[in-house]
Design a protein around this motif. Structure first.
Motif, mmCIF file in Angstrom:
data_model
loop_
_atom_site.group_PDB
_atom_site.id
_atom_site.type_symbol
_atom_site.label_atom_id
_atom_site.label_comp_id
_atom_site.label_asym_id
_atom_site.label_seq_id
_atom_site.Cartn_x
_atom_site.Cartn_y
_atom_site.Cartn_z
ATOM 1 N N ARG A 1 -39.623 109.704 57.412
ATOM 2 C CA ARG A 1 -40.713 110.508 56.853
ATOM 3 C C ARG A 1 -40.499 110.845 55.378
ATOM 4 O O ARG A 1 -41.400 111.327 54.721
ATOM 5 N N SER A 2 -39.312 110.595 54.865
ATOM 6 C CA SER A 2 -38.949 111.032 53.510
ATOM 7 C C SER A 2 -39.590 110.215 52.396
ATOM 8 O O SER A 2 -39.675 110.688 51.268
ATOM 9 N N GLY A 3 -39.996 108.996 52.689
ATOM 10 C CA GLY A 3 -40.533 108.132 51.649
ATOM 11 C C GLY A 3 -39.442 107.404 50.876
ATOM 12 O O GLY A 3 -39.732 106.608 49.983
ATOM 13 N N ARG A 4 -38.178 107.682 51.203
ATOM 14 C CA ARG A 4 -37.073 106.984 50.547
ATOM 15 C C ARG A 4 -36.994 105.554 51.040
ATOM 16 O O ARG A 4 -37.451 105.221 52.144
ATOM 17 N N HIS A 5 -36.371 104.713 50.219
ATOM 18 C CA HIS A 5 -36.149 103.323 50.608
ATOM 19 C C HIS A 5 -35.212 103.297 51.815
ATOM 20 O O HIS A 5 -34.233 104.044 51.870
ATOM 21 N N ILE A 6 -35.505 102.459 52.776
ATOM 22 C CA ILE A 6 -34.701 102.393 53.990
ATOM 23 C C ILE A 6 -33.840 101.138 53.935
ATOM 24 O O ILE A 6 -34.348 100.012 53.899
ATOM 25 N N ASP A 7 -32.543 101.364 53.882
ATOM 26 C CA ASP A 7 -31.592 100.271 53.935
ATOM 27 C C ASP A 7 -30.356 100.779 54.682
ATOM 28 O O ASP A 7 -30.327 101.919 55.148
ATOM 29 N N HIS A 8 -29.364 99.925 54.780
ATOM 30 C CA HIS A 8 -28.168 100.290 55.530
ATOM 31 C C HIS A 8 -27.586 101.610 55.029
ATOM 32 O O HIS A 8 -27.265 102.504 55.816
ATOM 33 N N GLY A 9 -27.456 101.739 53.722
ATOM 34 C CA GLY A 9 -26.867 102.938 53.130
ATOM 35 C C GLY A 9 -27.671 104.186 53.395
ATOM 36 O O GLY A 9 -27.110 105.247 53.715
ATOM 37 N N SER A 10 -29.000 104.095 53.268
ATOM 38 C CA SER A 10 -29.823 105.292 53.477
ATOM 39 C C SER A 10 -29.825 105.712 54.945
ATOM 40 O O SER A 10 -29.875 106.906 55.245
ATOM 41 N N ILE A 11 -29.739 104.741 55.849
ATOM 42 C CA ILE A 11 -29.666 105.078 57.277
ATOM 43 C C ILE A 11 -28.341 105.778 57.565
ATOM 44 O O ILE A 11 -28.306 106.832 58.214
ATOM 45 N N CYS A 12 -27.247 105.223 57.066
ATOM 46 C CA CYS A 12 -25.934 105.845 57.292
ATOM 47 C C CYS A 12 -25.879 107.239 56.674
ATOM 48 O O CYS A 12 -25.332 108.164 57.272
ATOM 49 N N THR A 13 -26.472 107.400 55.499
ATOM 50 C CA THR A 13 -26.496 108.716 54.851
ATOM 51 C C THR A 13 -27.302 109.709 55.679
ATOM 52 O O THR A 13 -26.889 110.859 55.866
ATOM 53 N N ALA A 14 -28.443 109.271 56.202
ATOM 54 C CA ALA A 14 -29.281 110.159 57.019
ATOM 55 C C ALA A 14 -28.563 110.589 58.295
ATOM 56 O O ALA A 14 -28.803 111.691 58.796
ATOM 57 N N LEU A 15 -27.684 109.741 58.791
ATOM 58 C CA LEU A 15 -26.985 110.030 60.042
ATOM 59 C C LEU A 15 -25.606 110.643 59.833
ATOM 60 O O LEU A 15 -24.912 110.946 60.804
ATOM 61 N N GLU A 16 -25.213 110.849 58.579
ATOM 62 C CA GLU A 16 -23.870 111.365 58.275
ATOM 63 C C GLU A 16 -23.518 112.638 59.024
ATOM 64 O O GLU A 16 -22.393 112.811 59.449
ATOM 65 N N GLY A 17 -24.440 113.534 59.175
ATOM 66 C CA GLY A 17 -24.153 114.812 59.822
ATOM 67 C C GLY A 17 -24.309 114.785 61.322
ATOM 68 O O GLY A 17 -24.371 115.837 61.947
ATOM 69 N N ASN A 18 -24.385 113.603 61.909
ATOM 70 C CA ASN A 18 -24.549 113.475 63.354
ATOM 71 C C ASN A 18 -23.379 112.688 63.928
ATOM 72 O O ASN A 18 -23.048 111.621 63.425
ATOM 73 N N ILE A 19 -22.803 113.222 64.977
ATOM 74 C CA ILE A 19 -21.652 112.577 65.599
ATOM 75 C C ILE A 19 -22.029 112.071 66.977
ATOM 76 O O ILE A 19 -22.609 112.797 67.785
ATOM 77 N N CYS A 20 -21.652 110.820 67.227
ATOM 78 C CA CYS A 20 -21.768 110.244 68.562
ATOM 79 C C CYS A 20 -20.364 109.876 69.002
ATOM 80 O O CYS A 20 -19.664 109.154 68.299
ATOM 81 N N ARG A 21 -19.977 110.362 70.139
ATOM 82 C CA ARG A 21 -18.634 110.084 70.635
ATOM 83 C C ARG A 21 -18.598 108.865 71.559
ATOM 84 O O ARG A 21 -17.529 108.489 72.038
ATOM 85 N N CYS A 22 -19.739 108.242 71.799
ATOM 86 C CA CYS A 22 -19.782 107.126 72.743
ATOM 87 C C CYS A 22 -19.986 105.757 72.092
ATOM 88 O O CYS A 22 -19.490 104.768 72.607
ATOM 89 N N THR A 23 -20.755 105.690 71.024
ATOM 90 C CA THR A 23 -21.121 104.384 70.472
ATOM 91 C C THR A 23 -20.411 104.110 69.164
ATOM 92 O O THR A 23 -19.755 104.969 68.599
ATOM 93 N N GLY A 24 -20.592 102.907 68.658
ATOM 94 C CA GLY A 24 -20.040 102.533 67.366
ATOM 95 C C GLY A 24 -21.077 102.605 66.268
ATOM 96 O O GLY A 24 -20.858 102.064 65.195
ATOM 97 N N TYR A 25 -22.205 103.208 66.517
ATOM 98 C CA TYR A 25 -23.272 103.440 65.549
ATOM 99 C C TYR A 25 -24.079 102.188 65.197
ATOM 100 O O TYR A 25 -25.159 102.306 64.652
ATOM 101 N N ILE A 26 -23.581 101.003 65.470
ATOM 102 C CA ILE A 26 -24.297 99.787 65.077
ATOM 103 C C ILE A 26 -25.671 99.746 65.737
ATOM 104 O O ILE A 26 -26.677 99.475 65.081
ATOM 105 N N ASN A 27 -25.740 100.024 67.017
ATOM 106 C CA ASN A 27 -27.028 99.979 67.711
ATOM 107 C C ASN A 27 -27.948 101.113 67.290
ATOM 108 O O ASN A 27 -29.171 100.973 67.324
ATOM 109 N N ILE A 28 -27.369 102.227 66.878
ATOM 110 C CA ILE A 28 -28.185 103.337 66.371
ATOM 111 C C ILE A 28 -28.851 102.915 65.071
ATOM 112 O O ILE A 28 -30.051 103.115 64.873
#
Length: 157
Positions: A105-132
């Motif tokens: 919703r931010s209007g920012r460019h969506i790429d690998h880096g922006s996705i990882c940055t958006a998810l930085e404050g979220n922890i998943c203890r089960c996955t390796g984040y690739i599928n997320i």
């Protein structure tokens, strides 16, 4: 739908959502704002509801995972998380989806880096984040948003 409640000044938004409004999709994971399981949208911005007082949301628009879908069908992010296996136990999933929604919703460019940055404050203890990350890419594509991410070509977290 507008909701009015009288709450103690110290009531956290996450507690209002879960205890008073019974919107239990917003999870409490750490009580320190580090895991992101409590992420919701407040006035269009992804926030951790364990760090926001309920009175701070007064007059604002709060959207939880329960309100993300429009009508009967699931939101493209919800569908993509299922299709891409972006979840395992599911505990972090609502927060991951709401944080991803904030990016889309931010209007920012969506790429690998922006996705990882958006998810930085979220922890998943089960996955390796690739599928997320793949799920966010797929949702962005389905929503017609420009996306140049390629989770399979780059190491994720």
């Amino acid at each position: 739908m507008p909701v009015r409640r009288h709450v103690d000044d110290r009531t956290l938004l996450v507690d209002l959502l879960r205890r008073e409004l019974h919107l239990t999709g917003t999870h409490v994971g750490c009580d320190t704002s580090q895991c992101g399981a409590c992420t919701v949208r407040l006035d269009g911005v992804a926030v951790k509801s364990c760090t926001v007082l309920a009175v701070q949301a007064s007059g604002g628009e709060v959207v939880t995972i329960e309100g993300l879908a429009d009508g009967e069908g699931m939101h493209p992010l919800q569908k993509a998380f299922m299709a891409c296996h972006g979840l395992q136990c599911g505990f972090c999933t609502p927060g991951m989806i709401m944080a991803s929604d904030g990016l889309l919703r931010s209007g920012r460019h969506i790429d690998h880096g922006s996705i990882c940055t958006a998810l930085e404050g979220n922890i998943c203890r089960c996955t390796g984040y690739i599928n997320i990350v793949r799920a966010v890419e797929q949702a962005a594509t389905e929503m017609g948003l420009p996306c140049s991410a390629r989770a399979d070509a780059e190491e994720t977290r």
